[in-house]
Design a protein around this motif. Structure first.
Motif, short mmCIF file in Angstrom:
data_model
loop_
_atom_site.label_atom_id
_atom_site.label_comp_id
_atom_site.label_asym_id
_atom_site.label_seq_id
_atom_site.Cartn_x
_atom_site.Cartn_y
_atom_site.Cartn_z
N ASN A 28 0.83 -1.22 0.00
CA ASN A 28 0.00 0.00 0.00
C ASN A 28 0.86 1.26 0.00
O ASN A 28 0.54 2.25 -0.69
CB ASN A 28 -0.93 0.01 1.21
CG ASN A 28 -2.03 -1.02 1.11
OD1 ASN A 28 -2.28 -1.57 0.03
ND2 ASN A 28 -2.69 -1.30 2.22
N GLU A 29 1.95 1.24 0.77
CA GLU A 29 2.83 2.41 0.83
C GLU A 29 3.52 2.65 -0.50
O GLU A 29 3.69 3.80 -0.93
CB GLU A 29 3.87 2.22 1.93
CG GLU A 29 3.30 2.26 3.35
CD GLU A 29 2.61 3.57 3.67
OE1 GLU A 29 3.08 4.63 3.20
OE2 GLU A 29 1.58 3.54 4.38
N ARG A 78 0.97 4.19 -2.74
CA ARG A 78 0.70 5.60 -2.39
C ARG A 78 1.85 6.51 -2.79
O ARG A 78 1.65 7.72 -2.99
CB ARG A 78 0.43 5.72 -0.89
CG ARG A 78 -1.01 5.44 -0.51
CD ARG A 78 -1.32 5.89 0.91
NE ARG A 78 -0.71 5.01 1.89
CZ ARG A 78 -1.34 3.99 2.46
NH1 ARG A 78 -2.59 3.72 2.13
NH2 ARG A 78 -0.73 3.25 3.36
N HIS A 98 0.69 7.13 -6.25
CA HIS A 98 -0.62 7.79 -6.26
C HIS A 98 -0.88 8.36 -4.86
O HIS A 98 -1.56 7.73 -4.04
CB HIS A 98 -1.72 6.80 -6.64
CG HIS A 98 -1.46 6.08 -7.93
ND1 HIS A 98 -1.68 6.65 -9.17
CD2 HIS A 98 -0.98 4.83 -8.17
CE1 HIS A 98 -1.36 5.79 -10.12
NE2 HIS A 98 -0.93 4.67 -9.53
N PRO A 99 -0.35 9.55 -4.55
CA PRO A 99 -0.40 10.11 -3.20
C PRO A 99 -1.81 10.32 -2.65
O PRO A 99 -2.00 10.29 -1.43
CB PRO A 99 0.33 11.46 -3.34
CG PRO A 99 1.15 11.32 -4.57
CD PRO A 99 0.40 10.42 -5.48
N SER A 159 -4.44 8.42 -3.12
CA SER A 159 -5.20 7.18 -3.00
C SER A 159 -5.37 6.80 -1.53
O SER A 159 -4.55 7.13 -0.68
CB SER A 159 -4.52 6.04 -3.75
OG SER A 159 -3.27 5.75 -3.16
N ARG A 211 -5.91 3.44 0.65
CA ARG A 211 -5.88 1.98 0.62
C ARG A 211 -5.76 1.45 2.04
O ARG A 211 -5.15 2.08 2.91
CB ARG A 211 -4.70 1.48 -0.22
CG ARG A 211 -4.84 1.81 -1.71
CD ARG A 211 -3.53 1.58 -2.44
NE ARG A 211 -3.16 0.17 -2.48
CZ ARG A 211 -3.50 -0.67 -3.45
NH1 ARG A 211 -4.25 -0.22 -4.47
NH2 ARG A 211 -3.11 -1.92 -3.45
#
Length: 322
Positions: A205-206, A209, A212-213, A215, A217
């Motif tokens: 997830n990191e 992100r 895609h900052p 987003s 999750r």
């Protein structure tokens, strides 16, 4: 809450006392079945009882200096491998399966990860053994590596051969198995496969992100969203776990124990496995560790068994101020 291994603890029945009785029933039935199966084989009744209690609790004590290798029996290896595997499975899942609820087994992410790890490790072990010229018989590339993988990941610590002869890569793989252990809610030690899943999914997830900052999750385990505070606790646990292992290894090296042996012993004790390598390995024992080292390893075993936070909270000023 502190004694049940793992992250979150589910109730099997409405009352906690009923849940405890259900787990005791699973433990008793499996221990009795293992004792009977061992007694049918070459073991006498005394050895069967001792090894049944030792294997289901994943304690690893044996009545013989050579451990299971003293019987040189493929039957015993297979039976113990199966029950050590079950000892590393969440007892709640075994209880549900025993009551006819197999849905939880088929859709449990942790159990599937547990099986995948064993399969991947078995392939790596078998190939390495063959490459290093240690494939002297069919059992040396079938039941022996599988036994060693499951006895390590379940933190049982029984041995059937000198695994150090299999090569340094096998030792490295054993480090990984010792670190994570089996499933939460089992009798195994280690950090638990559940925490490995949390770590991997949160890391994924990191990474997403970072691309895609904006987003949002979440970590999902068994189709359930895990609260962020639980994920944070898992990450903190793993960080502290690594630091304790490293600290224990460094202290042992200060006592003139060889580097690899010191860190392997620290790993083994924090994970409650008991395997030794080098001076504490096959043909040796922890007897060679000086008294100060035994005190350190004893503390590491206690800390690992109580899942770290239970012990470390005793060293916080807030605990004593209440």
């Amino acid at each position: 809450n502190a004694e049940v291994t793992g992250i979150t603890h589910e109730k099997l029945r409405p009352r906690i006392s009923q849940t405890a009785k259900g787990l005791w029933a699973v433990y008793f039935v499996l221990s009795a079945a293992l004792c009977l199966l061992l007694w049918i084989g070459p073991m006498d009744f005394f050895d069967s009882v001792c090894h049944a209690l030792s294997s289901m609790s994943t304690g690893g004590f044996s009545t013989r200096d050579d451990s299971v290798a003293a019987w040189d029996s493929t039957y015993i290896k297979i039976v113990l491998t199966i029950f050590m595997f079950l000892g590393g499975v969440n007892f709640a899942l075994i209880y549900k399966a025993g009551t006819g609820n197999f849905k939880g087994l088929l859709h449990n992410d942790t159990l599937k990860a547990y099986l995948r790890i064993i399969l991947c490790m078995y392939i790596a072990f078998a190939v390495t053994i063959a490459i290093n010229g240690q494939a002297n018989s069919i059992s040396s590339v079938t039941i022996d590596p599988l036994f060693q993988i499951i006895t390590t990941i379940s933190s049982t610590g029984l041995t059937v051969s000198n695994f150090e002869n299999w090569g340094s890569f096998i030792i490295a793989l054993l480090f990984i198995l010792m670190f994570f252990g089996a499933c939460a809610g089992s009798t195994s030690g280690g950090a638990k496969v559940d925490r490995l899943l949390y770590l991997l999914k949160n890391t994924n997830n990191e990474l997403y992100r970072s691309i895609h900052p904006n987003s949002i999750r979440s970590v999902r385990i068994n189709d359930s969203i895990i609260p962020p505070e639980t994920v944070d606790k898992v990450i903190a646990f793993l960080c502290i776990y690594v630091m304790i292992i490293a600290l224990g290894g460094m202290v042992l090296t200060a006592l003139n124990i060889p580097l690899v042996d010191a860190f392997f012993s620290s790993f083994s004790c924090v994970s409650n496995i008991g395997l030794g390598a080098g001076v504490t390995g096959y043909g040796g024992s922890f007897e060679v560790i000086p008294p100060a080292g035994k005190w350190i390893l004893s503390m590491l075993m206690l800390t690992g068994r109580l899942e770290i936070f239970t012990v470390l909270v005793l060293f916080t000023p807030a605990f004593w101020s209440k």
